[in-house]
Design an enzyme around this catalytic site. Structure first.
Site, PDB file in Angstrom:
ATOM      1  N   CYS A   1       1.608 101.273  28.784  1.00  0.00           N
ATOM      2  CA  CYS A   1       2.477 101.887  27.769  1.00  0.00           C
ATOM      3  C   CYS A   1       3.843 101.199  27.769  1.00  0.00           C
ATOM      4  CB  CYS A   1       2.656 103.370  28.032  1.00  0.00           C
ATOM      5  SG  CYS A   1       1.128 104.327  28.155  1.00  0.00           S
TER       6      CYS A   1
ATOM      7  N   HIS B   1       6.489  99.960  24.877  1.00  0.00           N
ATOM      8  CA  HIS B   1       7.573 100.918  24.641  1.00  0.00           C
ATOM      9  C   HIS B   1       8.735 100.800  25.618  1.00  0.00           C
ATOM     10  CE1 HIS B   1       5.100 102.963  21.654  1.00  0.00           C
ATOM     11  NE2 HIS B   1       4.108 103.005  22.518  1.00  0.00           N
TER      12      HIS B   1
ATOM     13  N   CYS C   1      -6.038 132.575  23.453  1.00  0.00           N
ATOM     14  CA  CYS C   1      -5.736 133.720  22.599  1.00  0.00           C
ATOM     15  C   CYS C   1      -6.921 134.064  21.698  1.00  0.00           C
ATOM     16  CB  CYS C   1      -4.502 133.432  21.750  1.00  0.00           C
ATOM     17  SG  CYS C   1      -2.942 133.520  22.656  1.00  0.00           S
TER      18      CYS C   1
END
Length: 259
Positions: free
Chosen positions: A74, A78, A220
């Site tokens: 990464c 970046h 939920c």
């Protein structure tokens, strides 16, 4: 026993003759942190006590680790995440032009793995994916959430809002019945919050591990005896987008700690 207490309390909430509240106004929106007791707050506030920080540290290691047939990390694209990733997580889910739909931060990480690292996507809720998401989101701690401000996202935000207001499951409850109409009350001893997703992925004491917002949404749905959507389903992405958009202006807290 706790499950049945929860079902009984939820049923009472659903059938009680209360005046239903409208959608929470922006000025009245509060992070779940404000509903927590002093012990939970203290655990989140101290990075040496916050168990979610172990995932952040793992994510930092993975950030610099080369992966896939491309042999890229990464960091190769970046650079230093402390600067390049600051504020990034605060506007996810974000619109992806190639896919013509919103993607979550988890999905963006996997798209980068597949397209740029030529690596296998990481499974949902896997330690590596949670660690990378936590590490990236941690760089935005304190940054105001700005998700949903892209005009291209408007229909997806509306889809998420409709899902949030839609009753479902055998208990015939909507997300809004708890988190708009009955926040600041308690359910089986736990505080009912406004469901502002300021700290995901977060460490939940009930889980004894870090978990994504999708995991919480699915929990939920199971709680109201509804069929939970699969991880990565468009409906879950839309719900996450709506929740992040209604938390706009609240600061990121990743990794948060909750009961």
């Amino acid at each position: 026993m706790r499950f049945w207490r929860t079902i009984m309390v939820v049923t009472l909430v659903a059938t009680a003759p209360v005046l239903l509240a409208s959608e929470i106004t922006p000025a009245a929106r509060r992070s779940g942190y404000t509903f927590m007791g002093p012990d939970t707050r203290a655990m989140q506030d101290d990075d040496t006590s916050n168990p979610g920080m172990l995932f952040v540290l793992d994510g930092e290691t993975l950030w610099g680790k080369k992966a896939g047939s491309a042999g890229k990390a990464c960091a190769d694209c970046h650079g230093d995440a402390r600067s390049s990733m600051k504020g990034v997580a605060a506007h996810y889910p974000a619109f992806d032009k190639a896919l013509a739909r919103p993607v979550t931060l988890d999905q963006r990480i996997n798209l980068c793995r597949a397209n740029h690292q030529q690596a296998t996507p990481l499974p949902y809720e896997s330690r590596d994916l949670l660690a990378l998401s936590a590490f990236v989101a941690h760089q935005s701690r304190g940054v105001a959430i700005s998700a949903g401000d892209d005009p291209q996202l408007k229909p997806f935000v509306e889809q998420g809002r409709d899902l949030f207001m839609q009753r479902e499951g055998q208990l015939n409850l909507a997300c809004s019945n708890c988190h708009d109409d009955n926040f600041d009350k308690r359910l089986a001893g736990a505080p009912i919050t406004q469901a502002q997703p300021t700290g995901y992925p977060l460490y939940r004491l009930e889980w004894q591990t870090l978990g994504s917002l999708e995991r919480r949404l699915r929990s939920c749905m199971n709680g109201v005896r509804a069929q939970a959507y699969d991880y990565g389903a468009p409906e879950l992405v839309a719900l996450e987008l709506y929740l992040m958009s209604r938390a706009r202006g609240l600061p990121m807290e990743t990794p948060a700690v909750r009961p």
